[in-house]
Design a protein around this motif. Structure first.
Motif, mmCIF file in Angstrom:
data_model
loop_
_atom_site.group_PDB
_atom_site.id
_atom_site.type_symbol
_atom_site.label_atom_id
_atom_site.label_comp_id
_atom_site.label_asym_id
_atom_site.label_seq_id
_atom_site.Cartn_x
_atom_site.Cartn_y
_atom_site.Cartn_z
ATOM 1 N N GLU A 297 -36.647 50.534 -33.837
ATOM 2 C CA GLU A 297 -37.632 49.923 -35.033
ATOM 3 C C GLU A 297 -37.451 50.797 -36.355
ATOM 4 N N GLY A 298 -37.876 50.253 -37.272
ATOM 5 C CA GLY A 298 -37.876 50.996 -38.517
ATOM 6 C C GLY A 298 -37.154 50.091 -39.655
ATOM 7 N N THR A 299 -36.029 50.494 -40.410
ATOM 8 C CA THR A 299 -34.994 49.808 -41.138
ATOM 9 C C THR A 299 -34.209 48.772 -40.554
ATOM 10 N N VAL A 300 -34.641 47.770 -39.973
ATOM 11 C CA VAL A 300 -34.173 46.441 -39.367
ATOM 12 C C VAL A 300 -34.093 45.432 -40.351
ATOM 13 N N LYS A 301 -32.808 45.282 -40.917
ATOM 14 C CA LYS A 301 -32.600 43.988 -41.785
ATOM 15 C C LYS A 301 -31.241 43.222 -41.413
ATOM 16 N N ILE A 302 -31.618 41.821 -41.457
ATOM 17 C CA ILE A 302 -30.647 40.871 -41.377
ATOM 18 C C ILE A 302 -29.918 40.645 -42.921
ATOM 19 N N LEU A 303 -28.904 41.141 -42.967
ATOM 20 C CA LEU A 303 -27.944 41.076 -44.169
ATOM 21 C C LEU A 303 -27.338 39.792 -44.461
ATOM 22 N N SER A 304 -26.867 39.144 -43.341
ATOM 23 C CA SER A 304 -26.024 37.920 -43.699
ATOM 24 C C SER A 304 -26.229 37.132 -42.339
ATOM 25 N N ASN A 305 -25.313 36.062 -42.314
ATOM 26 C CA ASN A 305 -25.293 35.247 -40.996
ATOM 27 C C ASN A 305 -24.988 35.959 -40.026
ATOM 28 N N HIS A 306 -23.912 37.013 -39.969
ATOM 29 C CA HIS A 306 -23.416 37.802 -38.811
ATOM 30 C C HIS A 306 -23.737 39.287 -39.003
ATOM 31 N N LYS A 307 -24.277 39.627 -39.813
ATOM 32 C CA LYS A 307 -24.635 41.113 -40.167
ATOM 33 C C LYS A 307 -26.028 41.495 -39.788
ATOM 34 N N ILE A 308 -26.270 42.591 -39.110
ATOM 35 C CA ILE A 308 -27.674 43.007 -38.927
ATOM 36 C C ILE A 308 -27.680 44.798 -39.094
ATOM 37 N N GLN A 309 -28.698 45.171 -39.799
ATOM 38 C CA GLN A 309 -28.751 46.701 -39.998
ATOM 39 C C GLN A 309 -29.914 47.253 -39.010
ATOM 40 N N VAL A 310 -29.386 48.248 -38.518
ATOM 41 C CA VAL A 310 -30.344 49.048 -37.607
ATOM 42 C C VAL A 310 -30.228 50.315 -37.614
ATOM 43 N N PRO A 311 -31.623 51.096 -37.572
ATOM 44 C CA PRO A 311 -31.515 52.736 -37.689
ATOM 45 C C PRO A 311 -30.409 53.362 -37.209
ATOM 46 N N LYS A 312 -29.971 54.519 -37.934
ATOM 47 C CA LYS A 312 -28.959 55.302 -37.355
ATOM 48 C C LYS A 312 -27.576 54.841 -37.222
ATOM 49 N N MET B 44 -45.646 30.859 -32.832
ATOM 50 C CA MET B 44 -45.335 31.195 -31.730
ATOM 51 C C MET B 44 -43.938 32.141 -31.642
ATOM 52 N N LEU B 45 -44.032 33.066 -30.972
ATOM 53 C CA LEU B 45 -42.966 34.185 -30.846
ATOM 54 C C LEU B 45 -41.802 33.621 -29.880
ATOM 55 N N LEU B 46 -40.544 33.688 -30.187
ATOM 56 C CA LEU B 46 -39.559 33.372 -29.212
ATOM 57 C C LEU B 46 -38.396 34.394 -29.331
ATOM 58 N N GLY B 47 -37.811 34.612 -28.168
ATOM 59 C CA GLY B 47 -36.841 35.625 -28.204
ATOM 60 C C GLY B 47 -35.491 35.248 -28.329
ATOM 61 N N PHE B 48 -34.691 36.024 -29.262
ATOM 62 C CA PHE B 48 -33.477 35.487 -29.665
ATOM 63 C C PHE B 48 -32.379 36.676 -29.283
ATOM 64 N N LYS B 49 -31.446 36.478 -28.533
ATOM 65 C CA LYS B 49 -30.344 37.289 -28.098
ATOM 66 C C LYS B 49 -28.941 36.911 -28.342
ATOM 67 N N THR B 50 -28.094 37.791 -28.697
ATOM 68 C CA THR B 50 -26.691 37.475 -28.803
ATOM 69 C C THR B 50 -25.656 38.627 -28.875
ATOM 70 N N GLU B 51 -24.660 38.520 -28.555
ATOM 71 C CA GLU B 51 -23.635 39.565 -28.349
ATOM 72 C C GLU B 51 -23.215 40.152 -29.622
ATOM 73 N N LEU B 52 -22.830 41.443 -29.431
ATOM 74 C CA LEU B 52 -22.517 42.369 -30.466
ATOM 75 C C LEU B 52 -20.883 42.537 -30.586
ATOM 76 N N LYS B 53 -20.292 42.496 -31.999
ATOM 77 C CA LYS B 53 -18.880 42.617 -31.965
ATOM 78 C C LYS B 53 -18.761 44.110 -32.667
ATOM 79 N N TYR C 296 -21.186 37.600 -33.118
ATOM 80 C CA TYR C 296 -20.276 36.618 -32.961
ATOM 81 C C TYR C 296 -20.985 35.251 -33.324
ATOM 82 N N GLU C 297 -22.466 35.258 -33.152
ATOM 83 C CA GLU C 297 -23.240 34.043 -33.494
ATOM 84 C C GLU C 297 -24.007 34.167 -34.643
ATOM 85 N N ARG C 298 -24.408 32.925 -35.325
ATOM 86 C CA ARG C 298 -25.197 33.044 -36.428
ATOM 87 C C ARG C 298 -26.391 33.716 -36.289
ATOM 88 N N LEU C 299 -27.203 34.544 -36.961
ATOM 89 C CA LEU C 299 -28.249 35.100 -37.037
ATOM 90 C C LEU C 299 -29.438 34.162 -37.744
#
Length: 361
Positions: A119-134, A1-10, A141-144
Motif C-alpha cells: 500500500e502507499g503509492t499505488v497508481k494506475i497509469l494507463s490501461n495496462h500499467k500500474i505503479q506499486v511501491p518499491k 459495493m466493493l468488488l475484487g479485480f485480479k489479473t496476470e502480470l507481465k 495483459y488485461e485492461r485495468l
C-alpha cells in the motif's frame, strides 16, 4: 459495493526478483510474529498469574522494527508495507481462531502460496500499467479499471504472478420476481426447479490419473534439485488448471442464476460434515459447494436479486412437491421420487429443487 479485480502480470526478470523479495519479507514477518504470539499464549497458559497482554498488529510491527529489522538489513530493500500487512493478516487470523471460525494459524513455507500486500503509492497509469511501491511500474495483459486502489496484493500460482485489488462498483436494481430453487448434488452440480440440470466440471476427476502420474514420477527425485523443481512446477500447473476449470463453471452458473432470477433458494449444506464421508469427499470437493455459495452471495447483491438460505434440516428430498406428504425414509440410491400418497413420480433432485422454490412462497 466493493468488488475484487485480479489479473496476470507481465514481468521481466528484475521485477520477478523484487516481487520474490517482498514475498520473502512478508513470509519472514508472518513466521516471526506467529512464533512470538505462540510463545505468549504458552506463557499465559503456564503462568495464569503473570499474563502478558496479547499484542495487536501495531505492537507486533513496533517490535519488528526494533528487534528484527536491525539484524536483517534485507528488510530495507523492500517496502515497509509488506511485513506490516503480513502482521495485520496474522492478527486477523488469530481473531478468527479465538472466535472459533478457523484453526490455529500455520507457518508459511517458501514457494507455497507466495503473496504480499503493498500500500502507499499505488497508481494506475494507463490501461495496462500500474505503479506499486518499491517495485515500480508493472505491466498487465488485461485492461485495468480506471480507479485508484489504496493497496494491491501480488500472489503466485505455479509460475505466473497475479495482482489483485478492490474496486467500487454500482449495484443494480432487479425487477425480476421469478423464484428458482437450486438443489446441489454430486452427480450434477445443480438441478433447478425449472427442470434444467447443470453438470459439474469434475476437473479433478478428469485429470486425477495425470496428476497421480506426475506425482509418482517425482517420488525418487532429490528435493531441491533442478529435476525436482521442474516436476513440482508441472504439478503446480496442473493444479492451477484444475482449479481454473472449476472456477469457470461456478462463475458461469452463479452469474446465470443471479442475472435471470429475482429470488434464488439454496440449502445450507454442512460441507465439512459431508467431507467426513471418505467415499464422497473427493467428489464433493471437486464440485466446490462453498465457493458457489460465496459467489452467489456477492453476485445477488451486485445484480439486485435475493438469496435465500433454507435450513439444512429442511426435508426437500423426502417431501412430495405435488401433495406435500413427507416420506419417512429415502435412501441415497433412490434417484426417482415416488409418492405413496398421490402417486406422483419425479426425478429426486428436481423434486427437491421444486420444494426449495416453494419454501419462500
Amino acid at each position: 459495493m466493493l468488488l475484487g479485480f485480479k489479473t496476470e502480470l507481465k514481468l521481466n526478470h528484475i521485477q520477478r526478483i523484487n516481487i520474490v523479495k517482498h514475498c520473502g519479507v512478508a513470509r519472514h514477518a508472518w513466521n516471526w510474529g506467529l512464533s512470538l504470539t505462540k510463545q505468549i499464549l504458552d506463557h499465559n497458559q503456564n503462568n495464569p498469574d503473570e499474563k502478558i497482554k496479547f499484542p495487536t498488529a501495531i505492537d507486533l510491527h513496533k517490535w519488528l522494527v526494533a528487534l528484527v529489522k536491525p539484524e536483517n538489513q534485507w528488510y530495507y530493500e523492500c517496502s515497509k508495507s509488506a511485513p506490516q500487512e503480513a502482521l495485520r493478516n496474522l492478527r486477523q487470523s488469530w481473531d478468527r481462531c479465538f472466535q472459533k471460525k478457523s484453526g490455529v494459524p500455520r507457518f508459511k513455507k517458501k514457494g507455497k502460496h507466495d503473496s504480499c500486500t503493498l500500500e502507499g503509492t499505488v497508481k494506475i497509469l494507463s490501461n495496462h500499467k500500474i505503479q506499486v511501491p518499491k517495485i515500480g511500474i508493472l505491466k498487465t495483459y488485461e485492461r485495468l479499471p480506471q480507479t485508484q486502489p489504496k493497496s494491491v496484493t501480488i500472489s503466485r500460482q505455479a509460475d505466473r504472478w497475479f495482482i489483485s485489488f478492490k474496486i467500487e462498483v454500482e449495484t443494480k436494481i432487479s425487477n425480476l420476481t421469478k423464484i428458482v430453487g437450486v438443489d446441489l448434488g454430486v452427480k450434477n452440480l445443480a438441478t433447478l426447479s425449472t427442470g434444467e440440470v447443470i453438470p459439474g466440471a469434475k476437473s479433478y476427476q478428469k485429470y486425477q490419473s495425470k496428476l497421480r502420474r506426475l506425482q509418482w514420477l517425482n517420488r525418487h527425485k532429490i528435493i531441491g534439485s533442478n529435476n525436482w523443481k521442474k516436476a513440482q512446477l508441472k504439478i503446480a500447473r496442473l493444479h492451477r488448471k484444475i482449479a481454473n476449470i472449476r472456477k469457470d463453471t461456478l462463475h458461469k452458473l452463479t452469474t446465470l442464476l443471479a442475472k435471470n432470477h429475482g429470488v434464488i433458494v439454496i440449502e445450507d449444506l454442512n460441507v465439512s460434515g459431508m467431507l467426513a464421508n471418505h467415499k464422497l469427499a473427493a467428489s464433493i470437493s471437486d464440485m466446490g459447494f462453498y465457493e458457489l455459495r460465496r459467489q452467489l452471495e456477492y453476485k445477488c447483491q451486485l445484480y439486485g436479486s435475493k438469496l435465500v438460505i433454507v435450513d439444512r434440516w429442511f426435508p426437500s428430498s423426502k417431501t412430495c412437491s405435488h401433495c406435500g406428504v413427507k416420506k419417512e425414509t429415502l435412501s441415497l440410491s433412490e434417484r426417482v421420487f415416488n409418492c405413496d400418497s398421490c402417486g406422483f413420480e419425479c426425478d429426486r433432485d428436481v423434486n427437491a429443487a421444486i420444494n426449495l422454490s416453494k419454501a419462500v412462497s
